[in-house]
Enzyme design. Structure first.
Site, PDB file in Angstrom:
ATOM      1  N   PRO A 133       2.147  -2.725   7.299  1.00 33.86           N
ATOM      2  CA  PRO A 133       2.356  -2.667   8.680  1.00 33.86           C
ATOM      3  C   PRO A 133       3.493  -3.660   8.861  1.00 33.86           C
ATOM      4  CG  PRO A 133       0.692  -4.089   8.073  1.00 33.86           C
ATOM      5  CD  PRO A 133       0.903  -3.609   6.781  1.00 33.86           C
ATOM      6  N   GLY A 134       4.332  -4.251   8.004  1.00 35.24           N
ATOM      7  CA  GLY A 134       5.707  -4.978   8.344  1.00 35.24           C
ATOM      8  C   GLY A 134       5.457  -6.579   8.414  1.00 35.24           C
ATOM      9  N   GLU A 150       9.067   2.831   4.096  1.00 40.84           N
ATOM     10  CA  GLU A 150       7.655   3.200   4.007  1.00 40.84           C
ATOM     11  C   GLU A 150       7.399   4.764   3.742  1.00 40.84           C
ATOM     12  OE1 GLU A 150       4.538   1.553   3.923  1.00 40.84           O
ATOM     13  OE2 GLU A 150       3.953   3.644   3.961  1.00 40.84           O
ATOM     14  N   ALA A 172       6.776  -1.288   3.100  1.00 41.18           N
ATOM     15  CA  ALA A 172       6.848  -2.010   4.255  1.00 41.18           C
ATOM     16  C   ALA A 172       5.791  -2.077   5.225  1.00 41.18           C
ATOM     17  CB  ALA A 172       8.312  -1.731   5.055  1.00 41.18           C
ATOM     18  N   ASP A 231       9.989   7.724   0.141  1.00 40.80           N
ATOM     19  CA  ASP A 231       9.496   7.228  -0.881  1.00 40.80           C
ATOM     20  C   ASP A 231      10.606   6.346  -1.478  1.00 40.80           C
ATOM     21  OD1 ASP A 231       8.545   6.951  -3.833  1.00 40.80           O
ATOM     22  OD2 ASP A 231       7.320   8.829  -3.349  1.00 40.80           O
ATOM     23  N   ASP A 235       6.347  -5.257  -2.384  1.00 35.68           N
ATOM     24  CA  ASP A 235       5.211  -5.903  -2.226  1.00 35.68           C
ATOM     25  C   ASP A 235       4.476  -4.614  -2.381  1.00 35.68           C
ATOM     26  OD1 ASP A 235       2.838  -7.451  -1.351  1.00 35.68           O
ATOM     27  OD2 ASP A 235       2.841  -6.698   0.649  1.00 35.68           O
ATOM     28  N   CYS A 262      -1.599  -7.749  -4.281  1.00 37.26           N
ATOM     29  CA  CYS A 262      -2.767  -8.205  -4.232  1.00 37.26           C
ATOM     30  C   CYS A 262      -3.933  -7.817  -5.051  1.00 37.26           C
ATOM     31  CB  CYS A 262      -3.210  -8.198  -2.576  1.00 37.26           C
ATOM     32  SG  CYS A 262      -3.140  -6.543  -2.007  1.00 37.26           S
ATOM     33  N   ARG A 274       1.757   5.158   8.712  1.00 38.20           N
ATOM     34  CA  ARG A 274       1.913   3.948   8.762  1.00 38.20           C
ATOM     35  C   ARG A 274       3.241   3.388   9.634  1.00 38.20           C
ATOM     36  NH1 ARG A 274      -1.767   1.022   5.644  1.00 38.20           N
ATOM     37  NH2 ARG A 274      -0.167  -0.567   4.974  1.00 38.20           N
TER      38      ARG A 274
HETATM   39  C1  LIG Z   1       0.689  -3.449   0.115  1.00 35.93           C
HETATM   40  S1  LIG Z   1       1.177  -2.347   1.503  1.00 35.93           S
HETATM   41  C2  LIG Z   1       2.506  -3.176   1.975  1.00 35.93           C
HETATM   42  C3  LIG Z   1       2.198  -4.239   3.121  1.00 35.93           C
HETATM   43  C4  LIG Z   1       3.330  -4.908   3.802  1.00 35.93           C
HETATM   44  N1  LIG Z   1       4.446  -5.268   2.586  1.00 35.93           N
HETATM   45  C5  LIG Z   1       3.185  -6.100   4.500  1.00 35.93           C
HETATM   46  O1  LIG Z   1       3.285  -7.297   4.359  1.00 35.93           O
HETATM   47  O2  LIG Z   1       2.547  -5.861   5.977  1.00 35.93           O
HETATM   48  C6  LIG Z   1       1.978  -1.123   0.518  1.00 35.93           C
HETATM   49  C7  LIG Z   1       2.648  -0.175   1.403  1.00 35.93           C
HETATM   50  O3  LIG Z   1       3.230   0.812   0.530  1.00 35.93           O
HETATM   51  C8  LIG Z   1       3.436   1.911   0.862  1.00 35.93           C
HETATM   52  N2  LIG Z   1       3.611   2.986  -0.056  1.00 35.93           N
HETATM   53  C9  LIG Z   1       2.822   3.347  -1.185  1.00 35.93           C
HETATM   54  N3  LIG Z   1       3.648   4.250  -1.926  1.00 35.93           N
HETATM   55  C10 LIG Z   1       4.905   4.278  -1.788  1.00 35.93           C
HETATM   56  C11 LIG Z   1       6.336   4.787  -2.171  1.00 35.93           C
HETATM   57  N4  LIG Z   1       6.302   5.397  -3.193  1.00 35.93           N
HETATM   58  N5  LIG Z   1       7.159   4.503  -1.393  1.00 35.93           N
HETATM   59  C12 LIG Z   1       7.093   3.627  -0.478  1.00 35.93           C
HETATM   60  N6  LIG Z   1       6.298   3.110   0.266  1.00 35.93           N
HETATM   61  C13 LIG Z   1       5.034   3.306  -0.450  1.00 35.93           C
HETATM   62  C14 LIG Z   1       1.899   2.325   1.274  1.00 35.93           C
HETATM   63  O4  LIG Z   1       1.866   3.180   2.158  1.00 35.93           O
HETATM   64  C15 LIG Z   1       1.749   0.844   2.294  1.00 35.93           C
HETATM   65  O5  LIG Z   1       2.036   1.001   3.569  1.00 35.93           O
END
Ligand SMILES: C[S@@+](CC[C@H](N)C(=O)[O-])C[C@H]1O[C@@H](n2cnc3c(N)ncnc32)[C@H](O)[C@@H]1O
Length: 310
Positions: free
Chosen positions: A119-120, A140, A117, A167, A184, A237, A145
């Site tokens: 920065p949301g 998250e 999620a 996680d 995402d 992305c 974060r």
């Molecule tokens: C692409 S960013 C998300 C951006 C967000 N969806 C937005 O639009 O603002 C991916 C996020 O997933 C988190 N992340 C990575 N591995 C994860 C896991 N196993 N479980 C939950 N979150 C995770 C990262 O810390 C990061 O904040």
């Protein structure tokens, strides 16, 4: 020179997968910087109201309004210092961020999970689509974060959302069945414009392997918690097929008759395509969407899948 922004290894992969001309275009576009995209918060305002109040302070916008957003052309001072921003009347984001939340169709009773999620940005857009009703879990993993996620949700006036610092792979442990999921996913980010992506030239193939494994694990755990007839929107992305078309193709093979890939009704990007990668693949891949870095847009991949009864 354009080639130096990414290793030759990656460039050659892109040529194999997308062809030489598209790769040259990708390399040129990654170096461009995008205008700021302003998305009005539908919970509080309309595009017209927001535009009028910002224009009265000297801000200027392009005539086009993609996805009901405003493209900022001139700012007399930093737009994040306006009372409109501080009181949550809009978010600033990449155009592609707007697509995943709009793909889901939650009702006022829906239980929805955003599995990666912070920065949301997309969490807030999803809460807007949900009109602040139903229940939204914003998950998250990274503790550092969480403050950014909390502050965006608070600023945008969202109150249907629970933030969980865990996680996403342990999501089934919560024992909640959900109607919709937005993933995402964490990814290599090779589709992000250079200005936001200082790590691009340091990316190595091992990053692709590592991230695609995490994506696969999250997808499989998420799937267990999705109700029949529920939908999941998966996005990255990244320009790497292992984090896009190949990831979904393998997912379809593992879950076979349970998955229906739904078409995404947007007129940007191209249908997902695996013809240059393998001869044998699921024809449903053509319902996914591959967006190349372009003016105002990062490179992006998106798939919308429905869980059907076997
Ligand atoms: C692409 S960013 C998300 C951006 C967000 N969806 C937005 O639009 O603002 C991916 C996020 O997933 C988190 N992340 C990575 N591995 C994860 C896991 N196993 N479980 C939950 N979150 C995770 C990262 O810390 C990061 O904040």
């Amino acid at each position: 020179m354009a080639e130096q922004i990414i290793s030759r290894e990656f460039k050659n992969r892109w040529i194999n997968f997308y062809g030489k001309n598209v790769t040259e275009r990708i390399l040129r576009e990654l170096e461009q910087s995008d205008p700021r995209i302003i998305s009005p918060n539908a919970l509080y305002t309309t595009r017209r109201q927001l535009q009028e109040s910002l224009e009265s302070q000297g801000f200027r916008f392009a005539p086009e309004t993609p996805f009901n957003c405003l493209i900022l052309e001139f700012e007399p001072f930093n737009i994040v210092a306006t009372s409109e921003y501080l009181s949550g009347l809009f978010t600033i984001q990449a155009l592609t961020s707007l697509i995943p939340p709009k793909c889901l169709n939650p009702s006022s009773e829906s239980v929805v999970a955003d599995l990666a999620a912070s920065p949301g940005i997309k969490t807030c857009l999803l809460a807007e689509v949900m009109e602040n009703t139903g229940t939204l879990f914003a998950i998250e993993k990274a503790k550092k974060r969480i403050p950014a996620l909390k502050s965006n949700i608070a600023r945008m006036g969202i109150y249907n959302t629970f933030i969980l610092n865990c996680d996403a792979r342990s999501f089934p442990g919560l024992n909640v069945k959900v109607d919709h999921i937005m993933l995402d996913a964490p990814c290599t980010g090779t589709g992000l414009k250079l200005k936001k992506n200082k790590r691009l030239e340091r990316r190595i193939l091992n990053d692709v392997t590592r991230q695609s494994l995490i994506q696969r694990e999250i997808l499989d755990e998420a799937w267990k918690q999705l109700k029949i007839d529920g939908t999941i929107v998966y996005s990255t992305c990244s320009l790497e097929p292992e984090e896009g078309e190949v990831q979904i193709n393998n997912f379809l093979a593992r879950h076979e008759k349970q998955v229906q890939v739904l078409p995404i009704n947007i007129n940007i990007g191209n249908p997902g395509n695996l013809t240059r990668w393998t001869k044998v693949y699921d024809s449903q891949i053509s319902n996914t969407r591959r967006i190349f870095p372009d003016q105002g847009m990062d490179g992006f991949f998106i798939a919308l899948m429905k869980k059907v009864r076997e």
